[in-house]
Design a protein around this motif. Structure first.
Motif, PDB file in Angstrom:
ATOM      1  N   ASN A   1      -8.266   0.690   4.613  1.00 17.93           N
ATOM      2  CA  ASN A   1      -8.072   1.816   3.703  1.00 17.93           C
ATOM      3  C   ASN A   1      -8.654   3.127   4.223  1.00 17.93           C
ATOM      4  O   ASN A   1      -8.758   4.100   3.487  1.00 17.93           O
ATOM      5  CB  ASN A   1      -8.706   1.497   2.342  1.00 17.93           C
TER       6      ASN A   1
ATOM      7  N   GLY B   1      -4.564   3.964   7.671  1.00 17.80           N
ATOM      8  CA  GLY B   1      -5.673   3.026   7.524  1.00 17.80           C
ATOM      9  C   GLY B   1      -5.475   1.763   8.335  1.00 17.80           C
ATOM     10  O   GLY B   1      -6.412   1.231   8.938  1.00 17.80           O
TER      11      GLY B   1
ATOM     12  N   SER C   1      -1.755   5.097   3.814  1.00 13.95           N
ATOM     13  CA  SER C   1      -1.618   3.641   3.845  1.00 13.95           C
ATOM     14  C   SER C   1      -1.402   3.119   5.254  1.00 13.95           C
ATOM     15  O   SER C   1      -2.026   2.139   5.677  1.00 13.95           O
ATOM     16  CB  SER C   1      -0.467   3.197   2.935  1.00 13.95           C
TER      17      SER C   1
ATOM     18  N   PRO D   1       0.805  -1.224   0.000  1.00 15.59           N
ATOM     19  CA  PRO D   1       0.000   0.000   0.000  1.00 15.59           C
ATOM     20  C   PRO D   1       0.840   1.277   0.000  1.00 15.59           C
ATOM     21  O   PRO D   1       0.469   2.262  -0.645  1.00 15.59           O
ATOM     22  CB  PRO D   1      -0.828  -0.122   1.283  1.00 15.59           C
TER      23      PRO D   1
END
Length: 278
Positions: A171, A150, A147, A97
């Motif tokens: 996310n 989250g 990233s 991510p």
């Protein structure tokens, strides 16, 4: 995120291939040098244990005739910039991510090649011994990049400390919090500075990785709570570019990084902080 900083050091690992043949001409010498360079894999990384893993892999690659050159940088942008620009063949410092966030922001074409390990992440507190002790209005330090933020919020949701919007998963951002029953105050901090936030007198709950929280003498066993459901997308990965992901260099790097020697190193030396992902 911090801006580009110059790599603080280049560590040559493995061995240099020697040119074959007799005295030869200048042209032969140049060709031999070129062939030698083709066997060098440049890997950018940021800190331990990632840099240590690269060093172990270098010893493995040596047996196959490859030299791994480790370039150690000081922030979470430089290693991606080096790979994107072609200064490095690959990096080993991030999860997918975070790489995807870099691609989007820089219009880059980095590719996650191979997961190597999952770090044991969670929240630490110098003030409380259990989740039930956390009072209303607690200031919580979380990463300021989407990233990692989250993932941190998802861990808080696992503990029923907040509720995120349906379908957000890992996310989410602060905007996706639909219930905050303890009225947490949010302090968004660069990932590299979260360990410093732990020592702030008005911060009582801090998200962090083992590598960074070790700066204040803590380890995952000291966390107030850890991530319960590990998302494989957050495994620390070998990252390359679209234009070299299928090259001999990256194949050799992947082979060395997923060797028995690397697995043994992770399991014996770092089982407290991580879990092998291959």
């Amino acid at each position: 995120m911090k801006k580009w900083v110059t790599a603080i050091g280049t560590i040559i690992l493995g061995f240099s291939l020697t040119a074959c043949g007799s005295s030869g001409t200048a042209t032969n010498s140049s060709e031999s040098s070129s062939k030698s360079e083709d066997k060098v894999i440049t890997v950018a990384s940021q800190t331990t244990p990632m840099t240590d893993v690269v060093k172990v892999a270098a010893k493995v690659a040596k047996a196959d005739g490859w030299e791994i050159k480790l370039v150690q940088v000081t922030d979470n942008v430089a290693y991606n910039d080096m790979v994107a620009s072609g200064e490095a063949d690959a990096s080993f410092a991030e999860h997918k991510p975070f790489m995807e966030k870099y691609n989007k922001e820089k219009n880059a074409s980095l590719v996650a090649i191979q997961p190597i390990y999952d770090a044991k992440v969670g929240f630490y507190s110098k003030d409380y011994k259990s989740v039930d002790d956390i009072p209303d209005g607690t200031k919580v330090a979380i990463p300021n990049d989407a990233s990692n933020q989250g993932r941190a919020l998802a861990i808080l949701a696992e503990q029923k400390l907040i509720t995120l919007a349906d379908g957000v998963g890992t996310n989410g951002t602060i905007k996706d919090i639909v219930e905050n029953p303890k009225n947490f105050q949010w302090l968004e901090v660069d990932l590299l500075n979260l360990s410093e936030a732990y020592s702030e007198p008005d911060v009582s709950l801090v998200y962090n990785y083992p590598t960074y929280i070790a700066k204040v003498g803590l380890k995952p066993a000291d966390a107030l709570f850890l991530e319960q459901k590990v998302d494989s997308r957050f495994a620390i990965q070998v990252v390359a570019r679209e234009d070299n992901e299928n090259s001999d260099k990256i194949k050799a790097l992947k082979k060395a990084m997923t060797s028995d020697e690397v697995r043994e190193f992770l399991e014996k030396d770092h089982s407290v902080t991580l879990i092998p992902a291959f």
